[in-house]
Design a protein around this motif. Structure first.
Motif, PDB file in Angstrom:
ATOM      1  N   PHE A  74      62.318 -46.274  41.778  1.00 23.04           N
ATOM      2  CA  PHE A  74      63.749 -46.055  41.748  1.00 23.04           C
ATOM      3  C   PHE A  74      64.079 -44.612  41.368  1.00 23.04           C
ATOM      4  O   PHE A  74      65.122 -44.088  41.740  1.00 23.04           O
ATOM      5  N   TYR A 124      59.228 -34.347  44.247  1.00 20.87           N
ATOM      6  CA  TYR A 124      60.002 -33.122  44.056  1.00 20.87           C
ATOM      7  C   TYR A 124      59.160 -31.877  44.301  1.00 20.87           C
ATOM      8  O   TYR A 124      59.685 -30.828  44.641  1.00 20.87           O
ATOM      9  N   ASP A 130      77.072 -51.183  36.981  1.00 20.34           N
ATOM     10  CA  ASP A 130      78.385 -51.587  37.467  1.00 20.34           C
ATOM     11  C   ASP A 130      79.051 -52.560  36.504  1.00 20.34           C
ATOM     12  O   ASP A 130      80.225 -52.430  36.194  1.00 20.34           O
ATOM     13  N   PHE A 144      70.565 -33.237  42.680  1.00 24.67           N
ATOM     14  CA  PHE A 144      70.562 -31.771  42.805  1.00 24.67           C
ATOM     15  C   PHE A 144      69.213 -31.275  43.341  1.00 24.67           C
ATOM     16  O   PHE A 144      69.140 -30.399  44.178  1.00 24.67           O
ATOM     17  N   GLN A 145      68.147 -31.863  42.815  1.00 18.71           N
ATOM     18  CA  GLN A 145      66.832 -31.415  43.275  1.00 18.71           C
ATOM     19  C   GLN A 145      66.642 -31.687  44.752  1.00 18.71           C
ATOM     20  O   GLN A 145      66.064 -30.887  45.474  1.00 18.71           O
ATOM     21  N   ASP A 146      67.126 -32.848  45.194  1.00 18.55           N
ATOM     22  CA  ASP A 146      66.979 -33.158  46.614  1.00 18.55           C
ATOM     23  C   ASP A 146      67.865 -32.297  47.489  1.00 18.55           C
ATOM     24  O   ASP A 146      67.508 -31.971  48.614  1.00 18.55           O
ATOM     25  N   SER A 179      80.740 -42.855  43.767  1.00 21.22           N
ATOM     26  CA  SER A 179      80.160 -43.882  44.608  1.00 21.22           C
ATOM     27  C   SER A 179      81.261 -44.821  45.109  1.00 21.22           C
ATOM     28  O   SER A 179      81.295 -45.194  46.282  1.00 21.22           O
ATOM     29  N   VAL A 191      74.124 -43.352  40.954  1.00 19.49           N
ATOM     30  CA  VAL A 191      74.422 -44.769  41.119  1.00 19.49           C
ATOM     31  C   VAL A 191      75.561 -45.186  40.186  1.00 19.49           C
ATOM     32  O   VAL A 191      75.696 -44.700  39.070  1.00 19.49           O
ATOM     33  N   SER A 192      76.412 -46.059  40.702  1.00 18.69           N
ATOM     34  CA  SER A 192      77.461 -46.672  39.894  1.00 18.69           C
ATOM     35  C   SER A 192      78.414 -45.663  39.249  1.00 18.69           C
ATOM     36  O   SER A 192      78.743 -45.774  38.085  1.00 18.69           O
ATOM     37  N   THR A 227      74.005 -37.070  55.172  1.00 14.88           N
ATOM     38  CA  THR A 227      73.512 -37.887  54.070  1.00 14.88           C
ATOM     39  C   THR A 227      74.019 -37.281  52.777  1.00 14.88           C
ATOM     40  O   THR A 227      73.878 -36.081  52.550  1.00 14.88           O
ATOM     41  N   LYS A 231      73.158 -41.938  49.586  1.00 13.10           N
ATOM     42  CA  LYS A 231      71.836 -42.097  49.000  1.00 13.10           C
ATOM     43  C   LYS A 231      72.015 -42.144  47.488  1.00 13.10           C
ATOM     44  O   LYS A 231      72.591 -41.236  46.896  1.00 13.10           O
ATOM     45  N   SER A 232      71.533 -43.231  46.877  1.00 17.13           N
ATOM     46  CA  SER A 232      71.804 -43.429  45.452  1.00 17.13           C
ATOM     47  C   SER A 232      70.723 -42.805  44.583  1.00 17.13           C
ATOM     48  O   SER A 232      69.545 -42.934  44.861  1.00 17.13           O
ATOM     49  N   TYR A 233      71.154 -42.144  43.541  1.00 19.08           N
ATOM     50  CA  TYR A 233      70.221 -41.547  42.588  1.00 19.08           C
ATOM     51  C   TYR A 233      70.454 -42.150  41.215  1.00 19.08           C
ATOM     52  O   TYR A 233      71.579 -42.526  40.890  1.00 19.08           O
ATOM     53  N   SER A 234      69.405 -42.221  40.419  1.00 18.03           N
ATOM     54  CA  SER A 234      69.625 -42.795  39.095  1.00 18.03           C
ATOM     55  C   SER A 234      70.331 -41.785  38.194  1.00 18.03           C
ATOM     56  O   SER A 234      71.069 -42.171  37.315  1.00 18.03           O
ATOM     57  N   THR A 235      70.079 -40.498  38.400  1.00 19.22           N
ATOM     58  CA  THR A 235      70.869 -39.505  37.671  1.00 19.22           C
ATOM     59  C   THR A 235      71.312 -38.431  38.651  1.00 19.22           C
ATOM     60  O   THR A 235      70.679 -38.217  39.688  1.00 19.22           O
ATOM     61  N   ASP A 272      71.185 -35.404  38.298  1.00 19.61           N
ATOM     62  CA  ASP A 272      70.203 -34.338  38.300  1.00 19.61           C
ATOM     63  C   ASP A 272      69.210 -34.449  39.448  1.00 19.61           C
ATOM     64  O   ASP A 272      68.814 -33.470  40.060  1.00 19.61           O
ATOM     65  N   GLU A 273      68.785 -35.667  39.706  1.00 20.10           N
ATOM     66  CA  GLU A 273      67.815 -35.883  40.779  1.00 20.10           C
ATOM     67  C   GLU A 273      68.427 -35.545  42.131  1.00 20.10           C
ATOM     68  O   GLU A 273      67.738 -35.043  43.025  1.00 20.10           O
ATOM     69  N   ARG A 291      66.647 -32.416  51.399  1.00 16.40           N
ATOM     70  CA  ARG A 291      66.513 -33.813  51.809  1.00 16.40           C
ATOM     71  C   ARG A 291      67.880 -34.436  52.084  1.00 16.40           C
ATOM     72  O   ARG A 291      67.978 -35.389  52.823  1.00 16.40           O
ATOM     73  N   TYR A 329      69.308 -52.258  38.341  1.00 17.80           N
ATOM     74  CA  TYR A 329      69.824 -51.140  37.554  1.00 17.80           C
ATOM     75  C   TYR A 329      71.267 -50.840  37.944  1.00 17.80           C
ATOM     76  O   TYR A 329      72.135 -50.676  37.096  1.00 17.80           O
ATOM     77  N   LYS A 330      71.482 -50.827  39.245  1.00 15.29           N
ATOM     78  CA  LYS A 330      72.843 -50.546  39.719  1.00 15.29           C
ATOM     79  C   LYS A 330      73.796 -51.641  39.227  1.00 15.29           C
ATOM     80  O   LYS A 330      74.898 -51.351  38.751  1.00 15.29           O
TER      81      LYS A 330
END
Ligand SMILES: Nc1ncnc2c1ncn2[C@@H]1O[C@H](COP(=O)(O)OP(=O)(O)OP(=O)(O)O)[C@@H](O)[C@H]1O
Ligand SMILES: Nc1ncnc2c1ncn2[C@@H]1O[C@H](COP(=O)(O)OP(=O)(O)OP(=O)(O)O)[C@@H](O)[C@H]1O
Ligand SMILES: [Mg+2]
Ligand SMILES: [Mg+2]
Lengths: 260, 233, 232, 240, 260
Positions: free
Chosen positions: B175, B74, B192, C143-145, C120, C115-116, C110, C134-138, C140-141, C150, B187-188
Motif C-alpha cells: 500500500f 522510488y 473515511d 510528490f515523489q511520484d 479525493s 487517500v481519504s 493521472t 491514484k491514491s497515496y497513503s501520504t 509526500d509519496e 509517474r 486503510y482507506k
C-alpha cells in the motif's frame, strides 16, 4: 590378478588415491573376466569402499588405468597435478554399465519401488517407458518384490529395500555389478534374503565385484578373493587359497578372526 | 461493532482482495523459480555465482521489505522514465504502475528467503541418494533435475508452507506504493469512517481464511509422498 | 492540561519535526497561540494515523490536532471544533507552461491524491469521469511520484504543495498550476480539531480560543511565515 | 543533484544534519528488538513446554496462541494489541476503581512485539526439543534424573544448537518487524528515515542510509550467531 | 525362574504390557540373584527390549510386581484401569540403582566423556565433584578410555562410545546392570572390545541382565538364559540347557539358526 586372456569385463590397474595428505590407496589393481565374482575383504578402514568407489569414479582416483569392457577411460592431468576424467560423458556412460549396490540402499524415497527401478533405464538410457516397466517388473519378480512395486521405500524392511536396490542396479543391464557391503546394514534375519538374491546372480554367471564381511558367503560364491590392507592388496587368489592357506601373516590373522 | 460499510465499499474490498491474491501468486511463483537458481548456484562449485547469490540473499534478508520496496519504487522506478524509448513502449503502462514494483520487490524478497531454505534442504538430501543417481550414469544436470531438487523440495515443503503464509502477511506493505490491496482498502475505509477495529477485523478474517487454505494445499502436497512415521516421540 | 495528538508523519508546513526532534509548523504555532489564550499548559503527543482514534478514546490525547478534515462520516465517530484552516485545493504538475486546471487540461491524466482527503472527495465529484485517481497513503509519496513522472498532477492542499515546490526536487520538476474551482459543499468544511464525543466543554473552550486568536491578528501574523495567502 | 558536501551535511550527526536522528532511531530499533526478543523467548519456552506437556488444556491454549498469532499480519496485530490492549487494561483498572495508566511507548512496543515473537519462538523451541534424540532423554531417565534436572542438564543444552538457526532468523525478523512499531507512534529507524526524507525530500539518500544501517545490524548479528553456534556445536563432529 | 533363596537383586513377576490394543508382554517374570548374569534372547520383535525397558520403568507396565534389592515398587491403578507408579520419587531412586546400557549408546553429545560419566553421580546422587571425577577416571581406565576422557562423544568410534556408556552406567554403582543389545550397533571389529569389558564385569560378579544376539557370548558368560517369544518366556534355564537341549520347538529352531 594376472589373468588377461580375452577382453576382461573390468581391468583396473595401479590405483592411487589421497585425501589431502593422507594416501589411502597405494596401487591397487583388479581384473575381472566375464562371469567372475571377486570378493574384496579386509578390516574396517582398509579402504575397501574407497577402492570400489574409485572403480565407478564416485571418487576420482589420483592415478591409475581403467578399462571397462575393453574401453579405456581417458584422463588428463589437471593443474593440481592430479588426474581428472577428460570426458565426463564417457564416465557417465560407463557408470551405467557398472551397477552399484550400496550398503545403505540409497533408494530415492520420493519414488515408488517401480519408479526407482525404471528411473535410470528411462532417463539415462532412453528406453521407452513401457519396455522399462516390463523389464522392471520381471526383475522385481526375480528378487521377490513384485507385490511391493507400488510401495514407497520407507515402508519396506531393510532386506526388501536392499533387494529393490539390486533390482534397480540390474535394470540398466550392467556388465559388472559392484556391491559395497550390501548386507551389513541389515539385521541378521534379513541378511539371508539378500544373500540368496546375490547368489542367484552369481549362478547366472554375472560379473560381480563385492566388498563383504560375510566370510562364509565370500568363500562359497567367489571365483577370486582379494584381501586389502591399508590401501594395498595384501593377498589375492581363489577363495580356497585366501581362506584356506593364506601366505600373508595379516591375512592369516584376519581370516582366523573372521571365522570365530 | 459496525459493519454497514462493507456493502458501501464492496467494490474496493473485492478489488483489494483480488490484488492481494495476485501479488501473492506472482511473488510465490516467480520467487520460487528464482530461489531455485539461487540455491543451485550456492551449492555449485563456481565461486563467482556462489558469492553473487550469497550477497543477494544477505542483502534481501538483511534489510526490511519496506525499505527494499521504497528503494525499488522510488529509486529504481524514478530513473525508468529516463530509459530511452521505455516511456513510449508498450511496457510503460505496466512498468509505471506501483503493482509492477510491488510484485517485483515481493518476488525478489521471497526468492532470497526461499533460496536460503532450499539451499539448506539441498544439503539435507542424503549424499548416498545422489551417489546412487551418479552411479547409474546420470549427468550432473540430470541428478539435479530428477533427484536432488525434487528431494530437496519435499524436504523443504513443511517450511515452504510457513514461508508462503509469511509472504501473504507481508503483502500489506504494498500500500505504501499506491497499490490498493485489501489492507490498503481497509486503510482507506478507516480514514473515511474513523472506525478503528472493524475494517482490520474484516481483513484479518480474510487473511486467516487464506492461511488456512494455503496450509491445506501444502498438507495435500506433503501427503502425496507417504513417509513412515516415527512412533513413540 | 490539554494533550494535543499530532501525527508523527511529517506534513509540512502544518506539522513536521526538525532534526533535533522538535515539533514545528503552522499547526504548532496555532496550538501555542490557542493555549496562550486559554492560559492552559499544552503537551504534544506523537501518534500515528492508525492510533489517533484509539488514543483519543482511551484518553491518551484530548484533541486531534493534525490536519483532519471535517466530514459528516467522521462526525459520526468524533466531534470537531470549528474549522481552523481551509484545505485550499490546488494542483502541481510538470513545467509545461499550462497554467490552469480545468477539465480540458485534466482530461485523460493521472492525478495523485492522498487517500481519504477532501481533495479525493472533490475529485470524485468533479473529475471522476475524465481523469484517473491514484491514491497515496501520504501526500509526500505523491510528490515523489510526480517528480519521477509517474503521475501527471498532484491534487493536494495548497500549503504542502507550495512547500514541496520550494524544495530542490520540486523546483526542478514542477510548478504550481492553480487552484480548482471552489465548491463550498466540499471545500468549505475545512480542517478542525477532533474531540471526544460529548466533550463539549473542551470544544467550546477551543472554539473560543480559535476565534480570539483570529480576531487578535495573531493568526495572520504567524500564517505569514508559512503562506502567501490566508489559510482560513 | 546533490554535491558530496551537501550529502555529508545532511547525514551529519548534529542537527541540522539528520544522521543523529537515524542513529537514535537505530538504537531504538535495537532496544525494541532486543526487549521483544527476550520477552518472546520466555513466552516461547512456556509455550513449547506447554505444547509438549501432553496436558490437553495447556496444549489447547498454546496451540490457539501460536495459530492465531502466526496467521494474522503483524501490522494488524500490533495495532490491535497495542490499542485494544491498553484500552482493556485501563477498563480493568477503572473497574477496580483505579485511574488509567500511561503505557510507555517503548514498553508497549516491546510487549506487543514480544507477544508476537513468542508464538514463533514456541514453534522453534518445540522443534528443537523434538529434534533431541529420544535416547538421550531416556538415558537421563534411566539414571533417575528428575524432570527439572533433566530439563536443566540435558534438554536445555541439547536444544540450544538445534534452536540457534531458528533464533537467528527470528532475531533478523524482529529487527525488521520493529519497523512496524511506527504505527503506534514510536520513532524507530524506519520512521526516522521517513521523517528525515520528507523534510529534506532527499528520499534515496535516506532510504539507502537506512538500508545500510539495517544491513550492518544484521551482518553483525549474523556473525554473533555463527560464533554462538560454533560454540554450542563444539561436541559435534564437523560435516566433511 | 523359581530360585528364591535370599533377597534377590531383582525380582520381576508377571509383567503385562499393551500398546493400545496390542498386548506385547503377556506375563513375563525374571529373578536375578546377586552375581547372576541373565541373558535374554529371542528373534526380532519378540519384545525383549520392551521387557528390559519395563524393568527400569522406561515403559510403564500395565501389570506386574517389581522388587529391587528387596524393595517393592508400589503402583496404584489409575482411572484407565492401568497401573501407574504411585511414587515417581521412588522410581527415580530405583532407576539410579539399575544401570542401563543402550544399543545406541545415548551419550550426551554436549558433554565430554568425563562429564558424561560424572553427570549422574554429581547431580542425581549428590556425590561431590572431586570424588566423582576420581571414580570416573578409575572406571574409564578400566574400560580403556582414560586418554579419551576429555573428548566429545562424536569424536569416538562406536566401540569407544559404547565402552564410555558402560563406564557411565557403572559410575552410579548400580546393583544391577541392564544391557539392551549393547553390541548390535557396532561393526564386527568393535564388538570384541565391548564384549571384553562386559565379560570382565561378569567375572567381577556383577549382577547383569542382558538382551543380546551374540549367542556364543551369551552361552559363555550367562548363568541363566531366557528365550522370549511373542511376549512370553518360551524357555529359560542355564545356558547348557537352553542352548544344548532346548525343550520348546521354537527355541530349538532359533538356537539352531543362531549358530549357522
Ligand atoms: N572423503 C574423505 N575424506 C577424507 N578421508 C576419507 C574420505 N573418505 C574416506 N576417508 C578415509 O579413508 C579411510 C578408509 O575408508 P573406507 O571407507 O574405504 O574403508 P573400508 O575398508 O570401506 O572400511 P569399512 O569396512 O568400515 O567400510 C578411512 O580412514 C577414512 O577416514
Ligand atoms: N511405543 C510403542 N507403541 C506401539 N508399539 C510398540 C512401541 N514400542 C514397541 N512396540 C512394538 O512392540 C514390538 C516389540 O518391540 P521390541 O523392541 O520389544 O522387540 P525386540 O525383541 O527388542 O526386537 P529387536 O530384537 O528387533 O530389538 C514391536 O512389534 C513394536 O512394533
Ligand atoms: Mg566401507
Ligand atoms: Mg530391541
Amino acid at each position: 590378478m594376472r589373468t588377461e586372456t580375452s577382453t576382461p569385463a573390468l581391468l583396473v590397474k595401479d590405483v592411487h588415491k589421497s585425501f589431502g595428505k593422507h594416501e589411502v590407496l597405494r596401487g591397487v589393481s583388479l581384473a575381472a573376466q566375464k562371469g567372475d565374482v571377486v570378493s574384496i575383504i579386509g578390516s574396517s578402514g582398509s579402504r575397501k569402499s574407497t577402492f570400489l568407489r574409485c572403480i565407478n569414479f564416485l571418487e576420482i582416483p589420483d592415478r591409475g588405468t581403467f578399462q571397462v569392457n575393453g574401453e579405456d577411460v581417458t584422463f588428463r592431468v589437471g593443474r593440481d597435478g592430479k588426474c581428472h576424467p577428460s570426458n565426463w560423458r564417457q564416465i557417465e556412460r560407463l557408470r551405467s554399465g557398472l551397477g552399484m549396490v550400496f550398503q545403505s540402499f540409497n533408494l530415492w524415497p520420493h519414488m515408488t519401488i517401480l519408479q526407482n527401478v525404471i528411473e535410470a533405464p528411462v532417463h539415462v538410457l532412453g528406453i521407452d517407458r513401457k519396455t522399462a516397466i516390463e523389464k522392471a517388473e520381471a526383475l522385481l519378480t526375480k528378487v521377490g518384490l513384485y507385490d511391493k512395486k507400488d510401495a514407497y521405500p520407507a515402508f519396506l524392511s531393510g532386506g526388501q529395500q536392499q533387494r529393490a536396490s539390486i533390482a534397480r542396479a540390474l535394470c540398466v543391464d550392467p556388465s559388472v555389478m559392484l556391491f559395497d557391503e550390501p548386507t551389513s546394514a541389515l539385521d541378521p534375519e534379513l541378511v539371508g534374503e539378500v544373500l540368496k538374491v546375490i547368489r542367484s546372480l552369481a549362478d547366472e554367471g554375472r560379473t560381480m565385484v563385492m566388498v563383504t564381511h560375510e566370510m562364509k558367503f565370500a568363500r562359497d560364491v567367489s571365483t577370486r578373493v582379494m584381501f586389502l590392507h591399508r590401501g594395498q592388496v595384501e593377498e589375492a587368489g581363489p577363495p580356497s587359497q585366501v581362506f584356506g592357506a593364506p601366505i600373508s601373516a595379516r591375512c592369516k590373522e584376519f581370516v582366523a578372526a573372521g571365522s570365530h | 461493532m459496525e459493519f454497514g460499510w462493507v456493502l458501501e465499499y464492496r467494490d474496493l474490498l473485492l478489488h483489494g482482495a483480488f490484488l492481494t491474491c495476485v501479488l501473492l501468486a506472482i511473488s510465490v511463483i516467480f520467487g520460487f523459480s528464482l530461489a531455485i537458481i539461487l540455491a543451485v548456484s550456492q551449492v555449485s562449485d563456481n565461486a563467482v555465482s556462489r558469492w553473487i547469490s550469497k550477497g543477494y540473499c544477505t542483502f534481501f534478508r538483511g534489510t526490511p521489505l519496506l525499505i527494499q520496496l521504497w528503494l525499488i519504487y522510488y529509486g529504481l522506478g524514478s530513473y525508468l522514465p529516463y530509459v530511452p524509448g521505455l516511456r513510449t513502449s508498450f511496457l510503460w503502462p505496466v512498468m509505471r504502475e506501483g503493482l509492477f514494483f510491488a510484485a517485483l520487490a515481493l518476488t525478489l524478497n521471497f526468492a532470497a528467503y526461499q533460496g536460503e531454505i532450499l539451499r539448506g534442504a539441498m544439503l539435507a538430501v542424503p549424499k548416498g541418494e545422489l551417489e546412487a543417481a551418479r552411479a547409474v550414469g546420470m549427468s550432473a544436470r540430470m541428478v539435479l533435475r530428477r533427484i536432488w531438487l525434487p528431494r530437496a523440495i519435499r524436504i523443504g515443503l513443511p517450511t515452504f508452507a510457513g514461508e508462503v503464509v509469511l509472504q501473504l502477511k507481508a503483502t500489506p506493505i504494498v500500500f505504501s506504493v499506491t497499490v490498493m490491496d485489501l489492507y490498503g482498502a481497509a486503510y482507506k475505509i478507516r480514514q473515511d469512517t474513523l472506525l478503528v477495529y472493524e475494517p482490520l477485523l474484516f481483513v484479518t478474517v480474510f487473511y486467516v481464511g487464506l492461511t488456512f487454505l494455503i496450509t491445506q494445499v501444502f498438507q495435500k502436497m506433503e501427503n502425496a509422498v507417504p513417509v513412515q512415521r516415527r512412533h513413540g516421540v | 492540561e490539554i494533550r494535543f495528538g499530532i501525527v508523527n508523519e511529517a506534513y509540512p508546513p502544518y506539522t513536521t519535526k526538525d532534526a533535533s526532534g522538535k515539533a514545528i509548523g503552522w499547526e504548532i504555532d496555532l496550538m501555542d497561540a490557542v493555549c496562550q489564550d486559554l492560559k492552559e499548559k499544552c503537551t504534544i503527543v506523537d501518534v500515528a494515523w492508525d492510533g489517533l482514534i484509539p488514543a483519543l478514546e482511551s484518553k491518551k490525547i484530548d484533541v486531534i490536532w493534525s490536519s483532519m478534515s471535517i466530514t459528516d462520516e467522521r462526525k459520526k465517530r468524533i466531534d470537531f471544533t470549528d474549522k481552523y484552516y481551509s484545505a485550499l485545493a490546488g494542483m502541481a504538475g510538470p513545467k509545461d507552461g499550462v497554467m490552469s486546471v480545468g477539465p480540458e487540461q485534466l482530461k485523460g491524466k493521472t492525478i495523485g491524491i492522498a487517500v481519504s482527503t477532501t481533495q479525493s472527495k472533490y475529485f470524485q465529484k468533479h473529475f471522476a469521469d475524465i481523469a484517473t485517481e491514484k491514491s497515496y497513503s501520504t501526500v509526500d509519496e505523491s510528490f515523489q511520484d510526480l517528480a519521477s513522472g509517474r503521475i501527471d498532477y498532484v491534487f493536494a492542499d495548497t500549503g504542502p504543495l507550495k512547500e514541496f515546490l520550494k524544495t530542490d526536487l520540486g523546483k526542478g520538476c514542477c510548478e504550481y498550476k492553480g487552484s480548482v474551482a471552489p465548491d463550498d459543499a466540499i471545500l468549505g468544511a475545512g480542517v478542525g480539531g477532533g474531540i471526544r464525543k460529548g466533550d463539549d466543554e473542551l470544544r467550546e473552550k477551543l472554539n473560543g480560543a480559535i476565534k480570539a486568536v483570529r480576531a487578535s491578528g495573531k493568526y495572520a501574523e504567524f500564517s505569514k511565515k508559512y503562506f502567501d495567502y490566508d489559510p482560513y | 543533484m546533490n554535491s558530496p558536501n551537501s550529502v555529508l551535511d545532511l547525514l551529519s550527526i548534529a542537527p541540522p544534519g539528520w544522521g543523529g536522528v537515524l542513529l537514535v532511531g537505530a538504537v531504538a530499533s535495537l532496544l525494541i528488538s532486543f526487549g521483544a526478543y527476550l520477552v518472546g523467548m520466555a513466552l516461547g519456552l512456556c509455550g513449547a513446554l506447554g505444547k509438549l506437556s501432553g496436558l490437553g488444556p495447556l496444549y489447547f491454549v498454546f496451540n490457539a496462541y501460536t495459530t492465531i498469532i502466526r496467521a494474522v499480519p503483524e501490522l494488524i496485530l500490533i495495532v490491535a494489541l497495542y490499542y485494544a490492549g491498553t484500552d482493556g487494561l485501563n477498563r480493568i483498572l477503572a473497574a477496580a476503581d483505579l485511574g488509567p495508566i500511561e503505557v510507555n511507548g517503548l514498553f508497549a512496543a516491546i510487549a506487543v512485539l514480544g507477544f508476537v515473537q513468542g508464538a514463533y519462538m514456541t514453534e522453534v523451541l518445540r522443534g528443537a526439543i523434538l529434534a533431541i534424540p529420544v535416547g538421550q532423554l531416556e538415558a537421563a531417565k534411566a539414571f533417575g534424573m528428575r524432570p527439572t534436572l533433566r530439563f536443566r542438564r540435558i534438554i536445555l543444552p541439547a536444544l540450544i544448537p538445534n534452536a540457534l538457526p531458528g533464533f537467528a532468523n527470528l532475531w533478523m525478523s524482529v529487527i525488521k518487524d520493529s519497523a512496524l512499531i511506527a504505527v503506534v507512534g514510536y520513532q524507530e529507524l524506519a520512521l526516522a528515515t521517513r521523517v528525515a526524507a520528507s523534510n529534506t525530500k532527499q528520499y534515496m539518500l535516506f532510504f539507502m542510509a537506512a538500508a545500510a544501517l539495517y544491513l550492518v545490524i544484521t551482518i553483525v548479528s549474523n556473525m554473533l550467531f555463527s560464533a554462538l553456534e560454533a560454540y554450542f556445536r563444539r561436541g559435534q563432529r564437523p560435516l566433511s
